[in-house]
Design a protein around this motif. Structure first.
Motif, PDB file in Angstrom:
ATOM      1  N   LEU A 190       5.787  10.261  -3.493  1.00  0.00           N
ATOM      2  CA  LEU A 190       5.265   8.961  -3.092  1.00  0.00           C
ATOM      3  C   LEU A 190       5.809   8.635  -1.718  1.00  0.00           C
ATOM      4  O   LEU A 190       7.014   8.658  -1.480  1.00  0.00           O
ATOM      5  CB  LEU A 190       5.704   7.885  -4.088  1.00  0.00           C
ATOM      6  N   ILE A 191       4.909   8.326  -0.797  1.00  0.00           N
ATOM      7  CA  ILE A 191       5.286   8.055   0.584  1.00  0.00           C
ATOM      8  C   ILE A 191       4.790   6.671   0.941  1.00  0.00           C
ATOM      9  O   ILE A 191       3.593   6.412   0.853  1.00  0.00           O
ATOM     10  CB  ILE A 191       4.655   9.090   1.540  1.00  0.00           C
ATOM     11  N   LEU A 192       5.668   5.763   1.309  1.00  0.00           N
ATOM     12  CA  LEU A 192       5.263   4.423   1.697  1.00  0.00           C
ATOM     13  C   LEU A 192       5.061   4.364   3.190  1.00  0.00           C
ATOM     14  O   LEU A 192       5.915   4.762   3.950  1.00  0.00           O
ATOM     15  CB  LEU A 192       6.318   3.393   1.274  1.00  0.00           C
ATOM     16  N   GLY A 193       3.901   3.886   3.588  1.00  0.00           N
ATOM     17  CA  GLY A 193       3.655   3.648   4.998  1.00  0.00           C
ATOM     18  C   GLY A 193       3.016   4.778   5.756  1.00  0.00           C
ATOM     19  O   GLY A 193       2.226   4.546   6.638  1.00  0.00           O
TER      20      GLY A 193
ATOM     21  N   ILE B  15       0.859  -1.181   0.000  1.00  0.00           N
ATOM     22  CA  ILE B  15       0.000   0.000   0.000  1.00  0.00           C
ATOM     23  C   ILE B  15       0.896   1.232   0.000  1.00  0.00           C
ATOM     24  O   ILE B  15       1.870   1.296   0.750  1.00  0.00           O
ATOM     25  CB  ILE B  15      -0.915   0.025   1.236  1.00  0.00           C
ATOM     26  N   ALA B  16       0.571   2.184  -0.840  1.00  0.00           N
ATOM     27  CA  ALA B  16       1.326   3.439  -0.893  1.00  0.00           C
ATOM     28  C   ALA B  16       0.355   4.608  -0.881  1.00  0.00           C
ATOM     29  O   ALA B  16      -0.753   4.523  -1.393  1.00  0.00           O
ATOM     30  CB  ALA B  16       2.189   3.492  -2.151  1.00  0.00           C
TER      31      ALA B  16
ATOM     32  N   THR C  13      -3.794  10.207  -2.719  1.00  0.00           N
ATOM     33  CA  THR C  13      -4.226   9.038  -3.462  1.00  0.00           C
ATOM     34  C   THR C  13      -3.635   7.784  -2.814  1.00  0.00           C
ATOM     35  O   THR C  13      -2.460   7.774  -2.471  1.00  0.00           O
ATOM     36  CB  THR C  13      -3.751   9.117  -4.928  1.00  0.00           C
ATOM     37  N   GLN C  14      -4.440   6.767  -2.652  1.00  0.00           N
ATOM     38  CA  GLN C  14      -3.978   5.476  -2.140  1.00  0.00           C
ATOM     39  C   GLN C  14      -3.790   4.528  -3.322  1.00  0.00           C
ATOM     40  O   GLN C  14      -4.647   4.461  -4.202  1.00  0.00           O
ATOM     41  CB  GLN C  14      -5.013   4.874  -1.190  1.00  0.00           C
ATOM     42  N   LYS C  15      -2.692   3.804  -3.323  1.00  0.00           N
ATOM     43  CA  LYS C  15      -2.432   2.794  -4.347  1.00  0.00           C
ATOM     44  C   LYS C  15      -2.180   1.465  -3.645  1.00  0.00           C
ATOM     45  O   LYS C  15      -1.480   1.423  -2.637  1.00  0.00           O
ATOM     46  CB  LYS C  15      -1.199   3.159  -5.178  1.00  0.00           C
ATOM     47  N   THR C  16      -2.760   0.409  -4.166  1.00  0.00           N
ATOM     48  CA  THR C  16      -2.515  -0.916  -3.615  1.00  0.00           C
ATOM     49  C   THR C  16      -2.044  -1.850  -4.729  1.00  0.00           C
ATOM     50  O   THR C  16      -2.417  -1.689  -5.888  1.00  0.00           O
ATOM     51  CB  THR C  16      -3.778  -1.525  -2.972  1.00  0.00           C
TER      52      THR C  16
ATOM     53  N   SER D 191      -3.940  -4.418  -9.110  1.00  0.00           N
ATOM     54  CA  SER D 191      -3.531  -3.070  -8.727  1.00  0.00           C
ATOM     55  C   SER D 191      -4.767  -2.175  -8.687  1.00  0.00           C
ATOM     56  O   SER D 191      -5.642  -2.295  -9.546  1.00  0.00           O
ATOM     57  CB  SER D 191      -2.518  -2.529  -9.739  1.00  0.00           C
ATOM     58  N   SER D 192      -4.840  -1.295  -7.691  1.00  0.00           N
ATOM     59  CA  SER D 192      -5.950  -0.349  -7.619  1.00  0.00           C
ATOM     60  C   SER D 192      -5.431   1.006  -7.166  1.00  0.00           C
ATOM     61  O   SER D 192      -4.382   1.113  -6.536  1.00  0.00           O
ATOM     62  CB  SER D 192      -7.049  -0.843  -6.681  1.00  0.00           C
ATOM     63  N   LYS D 193      -6.191   2.030  -7.504  1.00  0.00           N
ATOM     64  CA  LYS D 193      -5.837   3.399  -7.129  1.00  0.00           C
ATOM     65  C   LYS D 193      -7.129   4.115  -6.773  1.00  0.00           C
ATOM     66  O   LYS D 193      -8.097   4.076  -7.515  1.00  0.00           O
ATOM     67  CB  LYS D 193      -5.155   4.089  -8.308  1.00  0.00           C
ATOM     68  N   PHE D 194      -7.159   4.719  -5.593  1.00  0.00           N
ATOM     69  CA  PHE D 194      -8.370   5.434  -5.173  1.00  0.00           C
ATOM     70  C   PHE D 194      -8.011   6.610  -4.292  1.00  0.00           C
ATOM     71  O   PHE D 194      -6.896   6.765  -3.885  1.00  0.00           O
ATOM     72  CB  PHE D 194      -9.347   4.502  -4.477  1.00  0.00           C
TER      73      PHE D 194
END
Length: 116
Positions: A71-74, A44-45, A90-93, A113-116
């Motif tokens: 982009l920030i992880l975590g 998750i990003a 934005t959340q990316k999985t 992959s999803s982006k929301f």
């Protein structure tokens, strides 16, 4: 880990060691009754960007002042000052499932992959 890396690096017949080198350690490892392992990667990003009324764009994690998005992880960090502007988050999985044959080679794999 990105969809591009999965598409480029992972293929049937490769060893568990090669998968671990390409993608790192999985989040979940299971083994079924036929002694087949399944590795699951779940990443998750959060992507955050903001702009102020002076036209500046900033980010977080040490990248403030760089135009564009960060982009920030975590987690999400950074600072906010009381001025007019806009922000977006934005959340990316990415979920990758790799099934291994009893001999330890990739039998099949899938990803979503999803982006929301």
């Amino acid at each position: 880990m990105t969809v591009g890396i999965v598409q480029k690096e992972i293929h049937t017949g490769m060893s568990q060691a090669d998968v671990a080198t390409a993608l790192g350690s999985p989040n979940i490892v299971t083994k079924d009754a036929e002694n087949k392992e399944t590795w699951i990667y779940d990443k998750i990003a959060t992507e955050a960007s903001y702009s102020n009324d002076k036209g500046g764009v900033g980010g977080a994690a040490g990248a403030g002042g760089i135009a564009g998005s960060t982009l920030i992880l975590g987690g999400l960090g950074g600072s906010y000052s009381k001025s007019s502007g806009a922000s977006a988050q934005t959340q990316k999985t990415l979920t990758v499932i790799i099934k291994f044959a009893p001999n330890g080679t990739v039998e099949s794999f899938s990803y979503h992959s999803s982006k929301f």
